[in-house]
Design an enzyme around this catalytic site. Structure first.
Site, PDB file in Angstrom:
ATOM      1  CB  CYS A 101      -9.488  23.978  18.491  1.00 61.45           C
ATOM      2  SG  CYS A 101      -9.920  25.491  17.504  1.00 61.45           S
ATOM      3  N   GLY A 124       0.943  -1.164   0.042  1.00 58.01           N
ATOM      4  CA  GLY A 124      -0.179   0.011   0.020  1.00 58.01           C
ATOM      5  C   GLY A 124       0.928   1.177   0.003  1.00 58.01           C
TER       6      GLY A 124
END
Length: 425
Positions: A354, A289
Site C-alpha cells: 500500500c 559483499g
C-alpha cells in the site's frame, strides 16, 4: 546479470542452476529468492585466486550484510573466506555458520558495549574501531588486563575523503561521513589506542563506497591510507591493511560494464605494492559483499493483475518487502517473464504493498504479461534478503539453492504464525 550457467531450456524457460524457474515457482511458491550455489562458489574462488596470485597473505572477507543467510555464510566459510559483521546478530550468524572467530572482522559505527563485549569474549580476529566513544567503551571493557600477547587486535577505520561515482546513500569515503575517523583526527586516535591496555593496533581500514564501476577511487583510497600510515609511524609499521569493498555489479544490460573481479583485485594489489603495503609480512584484506552474491541470485514473482491507464501496471505478489533497494535509493533492475523472454511491451512492474512508490522496475519490457505468469528479476542476491520486512503483514520469502538440477530450500518461507510468534500477550 543472471547467475553463471543460466540458460533458456528447450521449452523457452529460464533455468537457474539447472532448475526450471517456472517449476521452482510451483514447488516453492512466490516470491522466492533463488540462488545458483555454484555461482557463489565460483566467485569466491575467483576472488581468492586473483588475490593470492599477487600477494601471499591476501584474504577475502565476505561483507555478510549483503546476504546474511546461514547457507550462504557456511558456503563461504568452507571456501576459506573471512567474514565481516556489523552487529551482535551478524556475529552470531557468522559463528553459527562455521566461521572461526579469528576469521571474523567486527565493524560498526555505533557498536554497543554488549556487542563489543561479545566480540572480545569470542576473540574475533579484528575489531574495526570507528570513533572515540567506542574507545571509551573498549577501555572500560579491557580495564585491569595486562598488555601482552593476548591483546585484542584492532584496526582503525578512517575516512580518506575519496568519493566514487555512486548513490549518496551508499557513499562512505567522503570526509563528511558517519563512518570512521577523519584524517585530521587519525593521529590522536592512534595515540589513544596505543594507551589502552588490552588493545593492539595492527592496521588501518577504509571503504570508499558501494556499487563502484570505476577503479580510480580504489587507487586513491590506497594512496591516502598509505600516506596516513607513513605519517603515523607506528612501531614497526602497520601489518594489516583492510581496503574495504565496493566493487559494483551488473544490474541491467544498459548499465556500464563493471570491472571484472580480476581487474578489481589486481588494481588493489598493484596499488598496495606501489605504496609499500604489499611487502612480505603485510596482510591485505578486502571486503566484497554484493560482488560475491548479487548476480548469483534472482527473485521469482507471480503476476496478480495487469492494469492499463496511462501506463501498463503489472502487479506481482511481492515488492518492497522483499526488495527495498529501488524504493530506498533508486536501484534499477530488469524483469522478464520466465518462459517468454525478449518482450517489448513497456510496463511498470509494481509490488503489492500500500505505497505508490512500491515499484520494482519502472520501465520493464515484457511479453504480453498476464495473471499467473512467473516474473524473474535478476541480480537480487545482495540486500534483498537482508532488507526484507513484514510490511503489510507479508511473510518473508524462502531462499532456494539450486545446483545440478536439484533445488533445496535453505530458508523456509515465513508463515502467518511466525508474524505473531514474538507477541507477548
Amino acid at each position: 546479470m543472471f547467475p553463471l550457467g543460466s540458460r533458456l531450456n528447450e521449452r523457452g524457460r529460464l533455468e537457474i542452476g539447472g532448475c526450471d524457474t517456472v517449476e521452482l515457482a510451483r514447488e516453492f511458491g512466490t516470491p522466492a529468492y533463488v540462488v545458483a550455489e555454484d555461482d557463489l562458489r565460483a566467485r569466491a574462488r575467483t576472488f581468492v585466486q586473483a588475490g593470492t596470485e599477487g600477494h601471499a597473505d591476501f584474504n577475502v572477507v565476505f561483507a555478510s550484510k549483503a546476504f546474511p543467510c546461514t547457507a550462504v555464510l557456511a558456503l563461504f566459510a568452507r571456501e576459506g573466506l573471512w567474514c565481516d559483521v556489523a552487529s551482535g546478530g551478524e556475529l552470531r550468524l557468522a559463528l553459527n555458520a562455521g566461521f572461526a572467530p579469528e576469521r571474523i572482522v567486527m565493524h560498526g559505527n555505533a557498536k554497543s558495549e554488549a556487542e563489543l563485549a561479545m566480540a572480545l569474549e569470542e576473540r574475533v580476529g579484528l575489531i574495526v574501531v570507528d570513533n572515540f566513544d567506542e574507545l571509551d567503551r573498549l577501555e572500560r571493557l579491557t580495564a585491569g588486563g595486562a598488555r601482552g600477547v593476548d591483546d585484542q587486535p584492532v584496526l582503525m577505520r578512517v575516512t580518506p575523503d575519496v568519493r566514487g561515482e555512486t548513490h549518496e546513500k551508499i557513499s562512505t569515503g567522503q570526509a563528511d561521513s558517519k563512518f570512521g575517523f577523519s584524517i585530521a583526527d587519525a593521529p590522536a586516535a592512534i595515540s589513544r589506542i596505543g594507551g589502552i591496555d588490552g588493545l593492539a593496533l595492527t592496521g588501518l581500514h577504509a571503504h570508499v563506497g558501494s556499487q563502484l564501476l570505476e577503479l580510480e577511487p580504489f587507487r586513491r583510497e590506497v594512496a591516502e591510507l598509505a600516506k596516513l600510515g607513513s605519517e603515523s609511524h607506528p612501531p614497526g609499521g602497520f601489518s594489516i591493511w583492510d581496503l574495504g569493498g565496493g566493487l559494483g555489479v551488473a544490474y541491467t544490460e544498459t548499465q556500464p560494464r563493471p570491472p571484472t573481479i580480476e581487474e578489481y583485485v589486481g588494481t588493489l594489489v598493484h596499488a598496495a605494492q606501489e605504496h609499500g603495503m604489499g611487502l612480505p609480512g603485510k596482510r591485505l584484506l578486502i571486503e566484497p559483499g554484493r560482488a560475491l552474491t548479487a548476480n548469483a541470485g534472482v527473485t521469482l514473482y507471480t503476476v496478480e493483475s495487469v492494469k492499463r491507464n496511462v501506463s501498463t501496471w503489472v502487479a506481482v505478489d511481492g515488492g518492497m518487502s522483499d526488495n527495498l533497494r529501488p524504493m530506498l535509493y533508486g536501484a534499477t533492475y530488469e524483469a522478464h517473464i520466465a518462459d517468454r523472454f525478449g518482450g517489448a511491451m513497456p510496463c511498470v512492474l509494481a509490488g503489492k504493498h500500500c505505497e505508490s512508490g512500491d515499484v520494482i522496475v519502472r520501465d520493464a519490457l515484457l511479453d504480453d504479461p498476464r495473471p499467473g505468469d512467473v516474473i524473474v528479476t535478476p541480480a537480487t542476491g545482495a540486500y534483498g534478503y537482508a532488507m526484507a520486512s513484514n510490511y503489510n503483514g507479508v511473510p518473508r520469502p524462502p531462499v532456494v539453492f539450486c545446483r545440478d538440477g536439484e533445488a533445496r530450500e535453505v530458508v523456509r518461507r515465513e508463515s502467518f504464525d511466525d508474524l505473531i510468534a514474538r507477541d507477548v500477550r
